[in-house]
Design an enzyme around this catalytic site. Structure first.
Site, PDB file in Angstrom:
ATOM      1  N   GLU A  47      27.010 -44.400   3.840  1.00  0.00           N
ATOM      2  CA  GLU A  47      26.493 -43.045   4.065  1.00  0.00           C
ATOM      3  C   GLU A  47      25.533 -42.655   2.943  1.00  0.00           C
ATOM      4  O   GLU A  47      25.913 -42.623   1.781  1.00  0.00           O
ATOM      5  CB  GLU A  47      27.671 -42.060   4.145  1.00  0.00           C
ATOM      6  CG  GLU A  47      28.444 -42.230   5.446  1.00  0.00           C
ATOM      7  CD  GLU A  47      29.873 -41.715   5.397  1.00  0.00           C
ATOM      8  OE1 GLU A  47      30.212 -40.992   4.464  1.00  0.00           O
ATOM      9  OE2 GLU A  47      30.648 -42.066   6.312  1.00  0.00           O
ATOM     10  N   SER A  92      30.826 -42.636  10.484  1.00  0.00           N
ATOM     11  CA  SER A  92      31.593 -43.387  11.480  1.00  0.00           C
ATOM     12  C   SER A  92      32.123 -44.596  10.741  1.00  0.00           C
ATOM     13  O   SER A  92      31.689 -45.718  10.963  1.00  0.00           O
ATOM     14  CB  SER A  92      30.700 -43.869  12.625  1.00  0.00           C
ATOM     15  OG  SER A  92      29.762 -42.919  13.024  1.00  0.00           O
ATOM     16  N   GLU A  93      33.064 -44.363   9.853  1.00  0.00           N
ATOM     17  CA  GLU A  93      33.496 -45.439   8.967  1.00  0.00           C
ATOM     18  C   GLU A  93      34.027 -46.642   9.725  1.00  0.00           C
ATOM     19  O   GLU A  93      33.809 -47.790   9.313  1.00  0.00           O
ATOM     20  CB  GLU A  93      34.536 -44.931   7.971  1.00  0.00           C
ATOM     21  CG  GLU A  93      33.963 -44.147   6.796  1.00  0.00           C
ATOM     22  CD  GLU A  93      33.705 -42.681   7.102  1.00  0.00           C
ATOM     23  OE1 GLU A  93      33.953 -42.256   8.264  1.00  0.00           O
ATOM     24  OE2 GLU A  93      33.271 -41.949   6.198  1.00  0.00           O
ATOM     25  N   PHE A 108      34.756 -42.747  -0.574  1.00  0.00           N
ATOM     26  CA  PHE A 108      35.988 -42.566  -1.343  1.00  0.00           C
ATOM     27  C   PHE A 108      37.066 -43.446  -0.706  1.00  0.00           C
ATOM     28  O   PHE A 108      37.152 -43.512   0.527  1.00  0.00           O
ATOM     29  CB  PHE A 108      36.457 -41.103  -1.296  1.00  0.00           C
ATOM     30  CG  PHE A 108      35.590 -40.158  -2.086  1.00  0.00           C
ATOM     31  CD1 PHE A 108      35.946 -39.776  -3.374  1.00  0.00           C
ATOM     32  CD2 PHE A 108      34.418 -39.653  -1.550  1.00  0.00           C
ATOM     33  CE1 PHE A 108      35.145 -38.908  -4.108  1.00  0.00           C
ATOM     34  CE2 PHE A 108      33.604 -38.784  -2.276  1.00  0.00           C
ATOM     35  CZ  PHE A 108      33.974 -38.406  -3.561  1.00  0.00           C
ATOM     36  N   ASP A 139      39.932 -42.771  -0.349  1.00  0.00           N
ATOM     37  CA  ASP A 139      40.726 -41.853   0.464  1.00  0.00           C
ATOM     38  C   ASP A 139      40.323 -41.907   1.943  1.00  0.00           C
ATOM     39  O   ASP A 139      41.096 -41.484   2.801  1.00  0.00           O
ATOM     40  CB  ASP A 139      40.522 -40.421  -0.022  1.00  0.00           C
ATOM     41  CG  ASP A 139      40.666 -40.280  -1.522  1.00  0.00           C
ATOM     42  OD1 ASP A 139      41.592 -39.610  -1.963  1.00  0.00           O
ATOM     43  OD2 ASP A 139      39.829 -40.844  -2.277  1.00  0.00           O
ATOM     44  N   HIS A 170      40.358 -36.680  -2.190  1.00  0.00           N
ATOM     45  CA  HIS A 170      39.232 -37.374  -2.824  1.00  0.00           C
ATOM     46  C   HIS A 170      39.589 -37.909  -4.210  1.00  0.00           C
ATOM     47  O   HIS A 170      38.703 -38.077  -5.049  1.00  0.00           O
ATOM     48  CB  HIS A 170      38.022 -36.433  -2.975  1.00  0.00           C
ATOM     49  CG  HIS A 170      37.318 -36.099  -1.701  1.00  0.00           C
ATOM     50  ND1 HIS A 170      37.848 -35.252  -0.746  1.00  0.00           N
ATOM     51  CD2 HIS A 170      36.111 -36.475  -1.205  1.00  0.00           C
ATOM     52  CE1 HIS A 170      36.994 -35.130   0.254  1.00  0.00           C
ATOM     53  NE2 HIS A 170      35.936 -35.857   0.010  1.00  0.00           N
TER      54      HIS A 170
HETATM   55  C1  LIG Z   1      35.708 -39.440   6.649  1.00  0.00           C
HETATM   56  C2  LIG Z   1      34.741 -38.918   5.682  1.00  0.00           C
HETATM   57  N1  LIG Z   1      33.569 -39.562   5.510  1.00  0.00           N
HETATM   58  C3  LIG Z   1      32.655 -39.105   4.640  1.00  0.00           C
HETATM   59  C4  LIG Z   1      32.898 -37.973   3.909  1.00  0.00           C
HETATM   60  C5  LIG Z   1      31.889 -37.492   2.882  1.00  0.00           C
HETATM   61  N2  LIG Z   1      31.201 -36.314   3.386  1.00  0.00           N
HETATM   62  C6  LIG Z   1      31.636 -35.071   3.117  1.00  0.00           C
HETATM   63  S1  LIG Z   1      30.735 -33.902   3.900  1.00  0.00           S
HETATM   64  C7  LIG Z   1      29.737 -35.073   4.608  1.00  0.00           C
HETATM   65  C8  LIG Z   1      28.622 -34.664   5.513  1.00  0.00           C
HETATM   66  C9  LIG Z   1      29.153 -33.912   6.691  1.00  0.00           C
HETATM   67  O1  LIG Z   1      28.108 -33.561   7.506  1.00  0.00           O
HETATM   68  P1  LIG Z   1      28.318 -32.547   8.701  1.00  0.00           P
HETATM   69  O2  LIG Z   1      29.466 -32.994   9.522  1.00  0.00           O
HETATM   70  O3  LIG Z   1      27.017 -32.394   9.390  1.00  0.00           O
HETATM   71  O4  LIG Z   1      28.761 -31.184   8.005  1.00  0.00           O
HETATM   72  P2  LIG Z   1      27.912 -30.275   7.018  1.00  0.00           P
HETATM   73  O5  LIG Z   1      28.140 -30.793   5.643  1.00  0.00           O
HETATM   74  O6  LIG Z   1      26.490 -30.344   7.419  1.00  0.00           O
HETATM   75  O7  LIG Z   1      28.491 -28.914   7.190  1.00  0.00           O
HETATM   76  C10 LIG Z   1      30.117 -36.347   4.226  1.00  0.00           C
HETATM   77  C11 LIG Z   1      29.458 -37.590   4.653  1.00  0.00           C
HETATM   78  C12 LIG Z   1      34.128 -37.328   4.109  1.00  0.00           C
HETATM   79  N3  LIG Z   1      34.458 -36.239   3.406  1.00  0.00           N
HETATM   80  N4  LIG Z   1      35.019 -37.795   5.011  1.00  0.00           N
END
Ligand SMILES: Cc1ncc(C[n+]2csc(CCOP(=O)(O)OP(=O)(O)O)c2C)c(N)n1
Ligand SMILES: Cc1ncc(C[n+]2csc(CCOP(=O)(O)OP(=O)(O)O)c2C)c(N)n1
Ligand SMILES: [Mg+2]
Ligand SMILES: [Mg+2]
Lengths: 332, 341, 332, 341
Positions: D30, D69-70, D93, D95, D139
């Site tokens: 990501e 989409s891990e 992470f 986690d 986290h």
């Molecule tokens: C399973 C998982 N993957 C990655 C992350 C890291 N992460 C936190 S917020 C985020 C982006 C989320 O984007 P979106 O769903 O569009 O929400 P927005 O931040 O735009 O409100 C990511 C990749 C996470 N917290 N959980």
């Protein structure tokens, strides 16, 4: 079944309801602007994701909900909490990591919850909430309490398997669930136009046998109307709906994000589309509320948020006695 | 009134009695009734090995089939638990943890702590574990250490029908998230089980075999199906004059450390028998506990008898070598008894 | 983009290609019928899921593939293996848990693989294969070797998050991937009409920005045509396709399933729709092949399968020396 | 030529050098470049904490952003590894294991065994672990025991920039699936790192501190960031006359049992320091190893210094109590030194 951006009228809302909605949106905005400032001073630890710019979504949806109803939120959860009635004093204290916080300082910004308000928690896991909401909706359905359950999630989360599975499950179990895809254009730095293989997230509704609708997320009334339909359908046993709300977040992905990935779309949004401005123009233009009434709300909210920061800073931190508690209801 | 019924029947009965007693209890999982949307019989399966068979007929509307979407439906059980129900959700094989672990360890397990003690999440995840069914690498794992590692989860691993019933009733009444791990090779094992409802408290180990006349030479702690293996080994050993005390922890989280440590203090010798893979396992957990807490009483190295550091093989010839047997247990006991300090 | 059941012509296939296809389908059928018999005697351990009835899918798809191409299969994997060229002697021995098996007895029915043939494994995890196939397709794309990668999965697996995520990923990465949803009407005892919230699985293609097509899975030619289009598009850089193949499995979910959940749909399928019968009628009717030619294939296949069972039974089991090997390429 | 660079830079350099050396190496995750489809700069992020920053510019087309989409993209890395690439995939992470664990432990880890030794899956999963960043319960986890438990995985947890570079280069060249766990609190720590490429073999512990004049009173085995905590404690202890030997296993699977056991045989005393939750942890693993293999040399109980059996709390006051500190390490050392047998 996929709709398009609508310009909804403000007609059916009472002045009190309009004032409430405005107060909620203003509270969220002030809360977030203030957290942004406080973060910059270094007093707030950890990761903080701000909801400023997106207030109309949480507010428009939650204005239909009561204590029977539950919501699940995301890492960007402050707005959902406030809209669902979580106390801002507790929220601010939580963000500062204090014992007086909503979660006694154990959760922080990413985990604010208040189950007594039907707020099932911000969530540090992207896509963590939709499965939980299927369960809350199932509980309401089996208990017959008329409750609905709402999962808020981002455009990024719309690609997560947990979210997609939940759409299918809610559909085949015919649950009183609502899925609100908050498309702010980015997941971190990644554009939703790239990460989501369809033109619109709402297009995915058809793949899971439910209605999908797109609304202008800067327009409280548009969100309110779409959510009203979805909530009514859910309460009547008509099953789930997917609502895609489109807008822009005003701050970076989290505090500290330099935002090299985008240009000045925020300035345009703030100036020309801002939900508070649009709301004010609409309700004063129609004569439903006056500028004075709204200004007074602004004042009250500013006072409340300021007070929450003062209290949060003065509050004690949790200590050694708190470390080991609250893991289980009972153990051993 | 006790009758002899199977482990499978004991589990079924526990659920049925709790469903009758408390209407908040619901059951869900893949084909837990069976045949959703199909032209044939309802309740066509009752779960893949028939454990929930018949519940659908007794409690219509409260036994739900699910699509194959473990994250969504395990998560739904978790969410429903926060909404006033007491779901018993089936994760068919514990090996499928990989497609829904987040809802278990980051959601259910952490709500209470993250939310400052204000959440209650009474969900039971029933799941099948263990080797022996020739089900190969993705359907034969233990993984109990993985869930035991997680604060906020309780983990139960009954070794016989009586415990299965009593522990499951406790699990359903318990206000915390519980992983209820059913050993697949025990389903057809019978034992005396009272008809009436009873709950066995968590964190209370069962001393399944005491030494002779208050004396034992070695403590064996064994998990799940390995309790039976240990019992067989103990019989053999007794005939060569070695007395073994066998402890079945019944719940691995909470763990009844007192009972284990007391026994080791008496015997001075510990063998842990656990069919799981060896690294960071329950065997190391219990061995390390004793090495820290009752070191002064130890008279011999602590022996771990576990599966090897390999996936579970398919061929019966290999799987039989994978699973600890009485010979290996007896050999470990002899090693510690023969140890000259 | 969603098509419907087609009656494809046999015209463009050479007699040799037709004989190959028939031989593959007949091999799968005989293999499965024989495993069914052997299982009943108690000689075969573990869980066994048979592919009989579904032969046209694996065969129709894999007839377009060569050694550049890879497939990922499911718990019901024997047919995919055979169609991708895995040796039946090794397969049969594997199912019996013998050292001469494809996986030296360590995998069993649910894990037969042959990477040298591009067969990436049966899979005990529903939805386990689609992510892997994204990776195989990515490897081909980056290496520029023209390879395509195919994920076979069931109707039940079409609700699994891993599958849905993979559709999105393949689409946005524009991968040479093909997703073959084998809809045999059931996931264990659960009907796909219930578990899949859309009418057809192929409807989900639109939610992930790719073409979706439905084919009659009893008709080799229909599958062959649809797969041909998808493979050509993928090889040319046109991205992924979702193909839904509809049919019925002839045996229970696994050996031992009493099948209380369904009536006699199998009898009808076997009598009137069976892929081998349909194929024979079509190619003899058109004069492309004769009954004699096909009968001879039947003979040869019967001999080969019988030989595989004899060899499997006679082969040695793995022993103590084999338990600890093959975990790592190197360790310590 | 060694210069002082950070742990973050060392990791970045390792990847860059391997990408230059071997075109089969690709990077995905990501925002690993950052800004896919966005109007602004390419390479806008370089991962959430900037670890992969700059790689995109150097190796266009070989650094891939992914959707959230891990399961799909970690699985894609695994699949690509079977198809001749050598992917380095980032699970932001550790986690987030809960949303993709299946592809790691049931797919990547088991292919080789299930397929009878005929598969090779050279994938590296880079992931961030550990507490200290006030990132709260979802986290901040360790979870190293969960991956170490799984046969078929290798697990690496570097404690300094030099090791980070050398171990990551080894991980990328290694033919088995590797979990490369980067401690988030070490990214800004600097240390001497040679510019040229070098690989540190797996399964070779580093004795980061020897006793004095070939003598030590206690062996400490410490993992990741805890190596530094142990070093600080050792300095304090030295001033009160207690000599500590500190072992950093560097890889927890394979584990260099020889080095650990040899040291414990010399000192007779073992303290294991691991910030993870305590149950079925690396601390129990290493303690149990010694209690089984070198019992005769032990002169004191084996002390485990770990985080408590709780999720990681948010508040700084609590998180600081969660993480083992020098005081706790020193106290454990004193306990074993003062032990009267
Ligand atoms: C399973 C998982 N993957 C990655 C992350 C890291 N992460 C936190 S917020 C985020 C982006 C989320 O984007 P979106 O769903 O569009 O929400 P927005 O931040 O735009 O409100 C990511 C990749 C996470 N917290 N959980
Ligand atoms: C993740 C996971 N969940 C559940 C199962 C148990 N299971 C094995 S096959 C199967 C049904 C699969 O149905 P479908 O995808 O339609 O394939 P079919 O058996 O019809 O070929 C189930 C539920 C599994 N193996 N993996
Ligand atoms: Mg977003
Ligand atoms: Mg099916």
């Amino acid at each position: 079944m996929t709709g398009t951006l609508t310009q909804a009228p403000a007609a059916e809302l009472t002045p009190d309801a309009l004032l409430d909605a405005y107060r909620t949106m203003r509270t969220i905005r002030d809360f977030e602007e203030r957290v942004h400032e406080e973060f910059a001073t270094g007093d707030i630890p950890g990761f903080v994701h701000l909801y400023a710019g997106e207030e109309a979504s949480a507010t428009g949806v939650c204005s239909h909900l009561d204590l029977r109803d539950a919501i699940a939120s995301t890492h960007r959860g402050h707005g959902h909490c406030i809209a669902k009635g979580v106390d801002v004093m507790g929220m601010m204290a939580e963000i500062f990591g204090k014992l007086t916080g909503s979660c006694r300082g154990k959760g922080g910004s990413m985990h604010i919850a208040d189950l007594s308000k039907g707020m099932l928690g911000a969530n540090g896991i992207v896509g963590g909430g939709p499965p939980l909401i299927c369960g809350r909706a199932l509980a309401s359905k089996l208990k017959g309490d008329g409750g609905v359950a709402v999962a808020f999630f981002g455009d990024g989360a719309s690609n997560q398997g947990t979210t997609l599975e939940s759409l299918n499950l809610a559909s085949i179990w015919n649950l009183p669930a609502i899925f609100v895809a908050e498309n702010n254009g980015y997941a971190e730095a990644t554009s939703s136009t790239w990460s989501v293989a369809t033109d619109d997230i709402a297009d995915r509704a058809a793949a899971f046998g439910m209605p999908g609708v797109i609304v202008d997320g800067f327009d409280f009334f548009a969100v309110h109307e779409a959510a009203g339909e979805a909530v009514a359908r859910a309460r009547e046993g008509g099953g789930p709906t997917l609502i895609e709300v489109k807008f822009t977040r005003y701050f970076g992905h989290f505090e500290g994000d330099q935002q090299l990935y985008r240009a000045d779309e925020v300035r345009n949004a703030r100036e020309n589309l801002d939900c508070l401005k649009v709301f004010r123009a609409r309700v004063t233009g129609s004569g439903q509320l006056t500028d004075d009434q709204l200004d007074q709300v602004d004042q009250e909210v500013a006072t409340a948020i300021a007070a929450s920061v003062v209290a949060a800073k003065a509050a004690p931190k949790p200590g050694a006695d708190d470390l080991l508690t609250d893991v289980y209801v009972s153990y051993q | 009134m006790a009758r002899s019924i199977t482990y499978r029947e004991a589990i079924n009965e526990a659920i049925a009695q709790e469903m009758a007693r408390d209407e908040r209890v619901i059951v869900m999982g893949e084909d837990n009734a069976g045949g959703a949307g199909s032209p044939g019989e309802d309740d066509a399966w009752g779960g893949v090995l028939g454990v929930t068979k018949g519940l659908y007929g007794k409690f219509p509307g409260r036994v739900l089939d699910t699509p194959i979407s473990e994250s969504a439906f395990v998560g739904a059980a978790v969410g429903a638990a926060t909404g006033g129900l007491r779901p018993v959700v089936e994760l068919m094989f514990i090996d499928f943890l990989g497609v829904c672990f987040d809802q278990i360890f980051n959601q259910a397990a952490k709500f209470r702590y993250m939310f400052g003690g204000k959440a209650v999440t009474p969900v039971v995840v029933r799941t099948m574990w263990g080797a022996g069914l020739r089900a190969a690498a993705q359907h034969s794992q233990s993984l109990l250490s993985v869930v035991t590692h997680i604060p906020g989860l309780k983990v139960v691993a009954p070794s016989n029908p009586y415990d299965a019933k009593g522990l499951l009733i406790q699990a359903i009444r318990d206000d915390d998230p519980v992983i209820f791990a059913e050993h697949k090779m025990l389903y057809d094992v019978s034992g005396d089980v009272p008809e009436e409802s009873y709950a066995i408290p968590f964190g209370e180990a069962n001393i399944v075999r005491e030494g002779s006349n208050g004396h034992a030479d070695v403590t064996i702690v064994a998990i799940g199906r390995m309790v039976n293996t240990a019992l067989e080994a103990a019989d053999e050993l007794a005939s060569s004059g070695i007395q073994v005390e066998i402890i079945d922890p019944r719940t691995t989280s909470p763990l009844d450390t007192d009972t284990i440590l007391e026994s080791v203090e008496n015997t001075g010798r510990l063998v842990v028998v656990d069919e799981s893979n060896p690294r960071c396992s329950l065997a190391t957990d219990i061995a390390a506990l004793a090495a820290q807490e009752v070191f002064g009483s130890l008279r011999a190295p602590i022996q771990q008898v576990t599966g090897p550091h390999t996936p579970v093989p398919f061929a019966d010839s290999l799987e039989d070598l994978f699973i600890p047997d009485t010979t290996r247990v007896a050999a470990a006991v002899k090693t510690v008894v023969d140890h000259v300090g």
